[in-house]
Design an enzyme around this catalytic site. Sequence first.
Site, short mmCIF file in Angstrom:
data_model
loop_
_atom_site.label_atom_id
_atom_site.label_comp_id
_atom_site.label_asym_id
_atom_site.label_seq_id
_atom_site.Cartn_x
_atom_site.Cartn_y
_atom_site.Cartn_z
N LYS A 61 13.19 66.72 46.46
CA LYS A 61 12.53 67.91 47.00
C LYS A 61 13.51 69.04 47.23
O LYS A 61 13.17 70.20 47.08
CB LYS A 61 11.77 67.58 48.30
CG LYS A 61 10.52 66.76 48.02
CD LYS A 61 9.46 66.97 49.08
CE LYS A 61 8.20 66.23 48.68
NZ LYS A 61 7.25 66.07 49.79
N LYS A 88 3.28 60.07 37.77
CA LYS A 88 2.19 59.72 38.68
C LYS A 88 1.12 60.84 38.73
O LYS A 88 1.46 62.01 38.65
CB LYS A 88 2.83 59.53 40.06
CG LYS A 88 1.92 59.08 41.16
CD LYS A 88 2.73 58.70 42.39
CE LYS A 88 1.93 58.94 43.66
NZ LYS A 88 2.63 58.51 44.87
N LYS A 94 -1.20 64.77 43.71
CA LYS A 94 -2.20 65.59 44.35
C LYS A 94 -1.82 67.05 44.31
O LYS A 94 -2.68 67.89 44.40
CB LYS A 94 -2.43 65.30 45.82
CG LYS A 94 -1.97 64.39 46.54
CD LYS A 94 -2.56 64.04 47.87
CE LYS A 94 -1.47 63.57 48.79
NZ LYS A 94 -0.89 64.63 49.60
#
Length: 333
Positions: free
Chosen positions: A116, A198, A201
């Site tokens: 991140k 993956k 979201k």
Amino acid sequence: MENTAKKRILSGIKPTGELTLGSYIGAIKNWVSLQDEYDCLYMLADMHSITVRHDPAVLRRRTLEQLAQYIACGLDPEKNILFIQSHIPAHAELAWVLNCYTMVGELNRMTQFKEKSAKHTENINAGLYDYPVLMASDILLYNADLVPVGEDQKQHVELCRDIAARFNGIYGDVFKIPEPFIPKLGARIMSLDDPASKMSKSEESNGSVLLMDEPNIIKAKFRRAVTDSETCVRYDPENKKGVSNLMTIYSVCTGYTYEQIENDFSGKGYGEFKTAVGDAVVETLRPIREEAKRLLADKAYLNSVITKGAENAGRIAYRMLSKVYKKVGFYRP
Ligand code: TRP
């Protein structure tokens, strides 16, 4: 709700981004299957959501939507404690104490922090760095035995165990040492347009199917799903990532085994298979979407769930926090 004979489970999802088919199959569906056998707490991790820049109005809206979706997916507010993290100030309070028992070297090793901070170079804030300590306090406040998480969160649960063991080593058996609990099937649903990563979201692209997507959108997304140049429906997650991912999704939605699916589609093209998967997903998500919409129209009910969740979670959390405060020597008259 507190039953000492049952093992306790705690997990949560950040209300950033829309919940996807991946959140349902990889997490919430499993949570639903645990609700009778375990004593479960499921959280909306709104405090973790602000470690990257966000829109406050969107966070507020998504928190309520996510709660409605939890319930619509089958999480029964009578059986589980469903709560919003920021409603229990003990999470932040315990995180401060745990900070003093967490080594900077440990946090430097966290893969998610490294990823991140590489992605948000303009905002490498202390909260992003401290994220795993807040997560440890989420878990340790409730004496959780098991923490269902995806692969990507396993390192954080391991750090939580290390922090708990260090604290216990100094003060005696204060915290229960939790275990990560990684479900076997469908733990990881991959993106439809990039089956090597993956289904996330945050990515509102073609590759993610959202829980609230309308049937025609879902079908179109499956029609465009990336497969391979063979034309054989066969489960081979190493060499046929796209097809295997579709098979996992189909298997979860219909209950068919991989073998049955291979037989049913032998000699048939990918087009037919993708249509079948899309249709199965539409039928799986339809009742969830409809129930979530119905619940969102009943804000009074959702608010009552939230209030009750905060009371029940708070009771457990404050018992633990006061034990910790006593152990570290904070004076109380
Ligand atoms: N960090 C988790 C994620 O991004 C969410 C989370 C926050 C969590 N606190 C938790 C998960 C405690 C399990 C237990 O998915």
